[in-house]
Design a protein around this motif. Structure first.
Motif, mmCIF file in Angstrom:
data_model
loop_
_atom_site.group_PDB
_atom_site.id
_atom_site.type_symbol
_atom_site.label_atom_id
_atom_site.label_comp_id
_atom_site.label_asym_id
_atom_site.label_seq_id
_atom_site.Cartn_x
_atom_site.Cartn_y
_atom_site.Cartn_z
ATOM 1 N N ASP A 56 10.974 1.373 17.452
ATOM 2 C CA ASP A 56 10.802 0.092 17.578
ATOM 3 C C ASP A 56 12.023 -0.966 16.881
ATOM 4 O O ASP A 56 11.510 -1.184 15.507
ATOM 5 N N THR A 57 12.810 -0.871 17.545
ATOM 6 C CA THR A 57 13.875 -1.151 16.550
ATOM 7 C C THR A 57 13.858 -3.255 16.226
ATOM 8 O O THR A 57 14.112 -3.431 15.177
ATOM 9 N N LYS A 80 0.269 -1.270 0.259
ATOM 10 C CA LYS A 80 -0.111 -0.055 -0.315
ATOM 11 C C LYS A 80 0.399 0.980 -0.194
ATOM 12 O O LYS A 80 0.967 2.265 -0.431
ATOM 13 N N LEU A 81 1.696 1.369 0.854
ATOM 14 C CA LEU A 81 3.171 2.531 0.608
ATOM 15 C C LEU A 81 2.772 2.460 -0.425
ATOM 16 O O LEU A 81 3.360 4.164 -0.656
ATOM 17 N N ARG A 109 15.440 6.034 11.082
ATOM 18 C CA ARG A 109 13.882 6.715 10.579
ATOM 19 C C ARG A 109 14.237 7.614 9.123
ATOM 20 O O ARG A 109 13.613 7.085 7.811
ATOM 21 N N LEU A 110 15.473 7.948 8.929
ATOM 22 C CA LEU A 110 15.460 8.667 7.553
ATOM 23 C C LEU A 110 15.949 7.192 6.200
ATOM 24 O O LEU A 110 15.967 8.086 5.622
ATOM 25 N N ALA A 111 16.543 6.810 6.853
ATOM 26 C CA ALA A 111 16.597 5.633 5.701
ATOM 27 C C ALA A 111 16.148 4.482 5.463
ATOM 28 O O ALA A 111 15.439 4.818 4.932
ATOM 29 N N LEU A 112 15.086 4.885 6.463
ATOM 30 C CA LEU A 112 13.844 4.338 6.228
ATOM 31 C C LEU A 112 12.921 5.175 4.788
ATOM 32 O O LEU A 112 12.065 4.346 4.498
ATOM 33 N N TYR A 172 4.881 6.691 8.311
ATOM 34 C CA TYR A 172 5.278 4.933 8.540
ATOM 35 C C TYR A 172 6.593 4.816 9.669
ATOM 36 O O TYR A 172 6.815 3.661 9.955
ATOM 37 N N ALA A 173 7.672 5.574 8.196
ATOM 38 C CA ALA A 173 9.175 5.525 8.215
ATOM 39 C C ALA A 173 9.060 6.119 10.132
ATOM 40 O O ALA A 173 10.221 5.378 11.129
ATOM 41 N N GLU A 174 8.632 6.696 10.352
ATOM 42 C CA GLU A 174 8.949 7.549 11.762
ATOM 43 C C GLU A 174 8.516 6.599 13.088
ATOM 44 O O GLU A 174 9.285 6.455 14.180
#
Ligand SMILES: [Zn+2]
Length: 323
Positions: free
Chosen positions: A249-250, A230-231, A313-316, A242-244
């Motif tokens: 949660d690692t 969906k993303l 977060r940035l990587a995601l 969503y990334a954030e």
């Protein structure tokens, strides 16, 4: 315990007992949740079983103590949060630490409680600190009598090469879906459930068992796959949100990344024509080239998050922008 597959490895270990050639240290490596620790447990159980050298009898005092987790000669180490930290902290930082290796060292300085072996299983050893590895190396350099250490990790190169060179290496692979399904059915899991969770476990019997015990976990996995699909069509702001939330949660982040990689590999196989009629996972109508690219991007992002100080977060965000 469900022991699925790994027949060659099991035969090899059994023969080492028969021929009196048990190594002081083993390194079991291969993907997570495929049964490496289960084989390790069965092996040390067999080493200490009073009745059998083919399969642990499950009835003698030693076998019973192993099953109840109270065998005085077995120590199982696994990654833990730093001492004095909140056990519910999910921010990561789990590791096998030097204080745990010290415990192993003092345990191994005593003789076995009966005629069997002292045994230690170091699970999740890929997350062992440098200090702990140094300390473990010293133990491996001075092997003592009837004692065996089994190191369990996803990759051999997660450990110091000096440790690896002192271990008997045993590689473990993913299990065929059919085998997982058969084992589940033998364990009286209904056919339809066995079919579904064998798909969703992507070659990892450990996951299949977890899904059976916690059906909501299986649903969650399906949802995460659906989320990703969906993303790819969602506005950027949704992707970033969503990334954030995932980066907070690692554990969830890594398991999501792993399941996405497994899913797209499976999807690639399906698009190449295998098992087409049985594919029961959420579908994404993407070309082979796109799927290959997505696998490559996710693997790269996982590598960056695991091996550098990059902000997860940035990587995601980068990942979700590129899909
Ligand atoms: Zn026994």
């Amino acid at each position: 315990m469900l022991l699925v597959g790994h027949k060659e490895q099991w035969e090899y270990l059994k023969r080492s007992i028969e021929n009196n050639r048990v190594a002081h240290a083993y390194l079991f490596y291969g993907p997570s949740n495929i049964g490496k620790r289960t084989v390790a447990m069965e092996f040390v159980k067999l080493l200490n079983c009073h009745n059998s050298d083919i399969r642990p009898c499950g009835k003698c005092v030693s076998c019973k103590n192993f099953e109840n987790g109270i065998h005085p000669d077995l120590l199982v180490l696994k990654p833990e949060p730093p001492e004095n930290s909140d056990k519910n902290d999910k921010s990561g930082n789990l590791a096998v630490r030097i204080n745990q290796i010290d415990k192993l060292k003092s345990g191994f300085s005593l003789s076995p409680s009966d005629s069997g072996y002292k045994a230690a299983i170091i699970d999740g050893a890929g997350a062992m600190t440098y200090d702990a590895q140094g300390s473990l190396l010293k133990i491996l350099e001075e092997p003592k009598g009837k004692a065996v250490i089994i190191i369990v990790a996803e990759q051999a190169d997660q450990l110091l090469s000096t440790i690896v060179s002192r271990c008997q290496l045993m590689r473990f692979d993913l299990i065929q879906r059919e085998h997982i399904k058969e084992s589940l059915e033998k364990g009286n899991v209904p056919k339809k459930t066995a079919e579904e969770i064998s798909w969703l476990s992507f070659g990892r019997p450990g996951l299949a068992v977890e899904y059976y015990k916690n059906p909501e976990l299986a649903e969650l996995q399906k949802k995460r796959i659906g989320d990703f699909v969906k993303l790819s069509k969602a506005p950027l702001v949704t992707r970033f949100k969503y990334a954030e939330s995932l980066a907070k949660d690692t554990e969830l982040m890594y398991s999501s990344i792993d399941i996405w990689i497994s899913y797209f590999r499976e999807l690639l196989l399906e698009s190449l024509g295998k098992d087409k009629n049985h594919f029961i996972l959420p579908a994404a109508d993407w070309s082979k080239i796109k799927i290959r690219n997505i696998i490559r991007i996710i693997e790269k992002i996982r590598f960056i998050i695991k091996t550098t100080n990059a902000n997860p977060r940035l990587a995601l965000e980068v990942l979700f922008m590129k899909i």
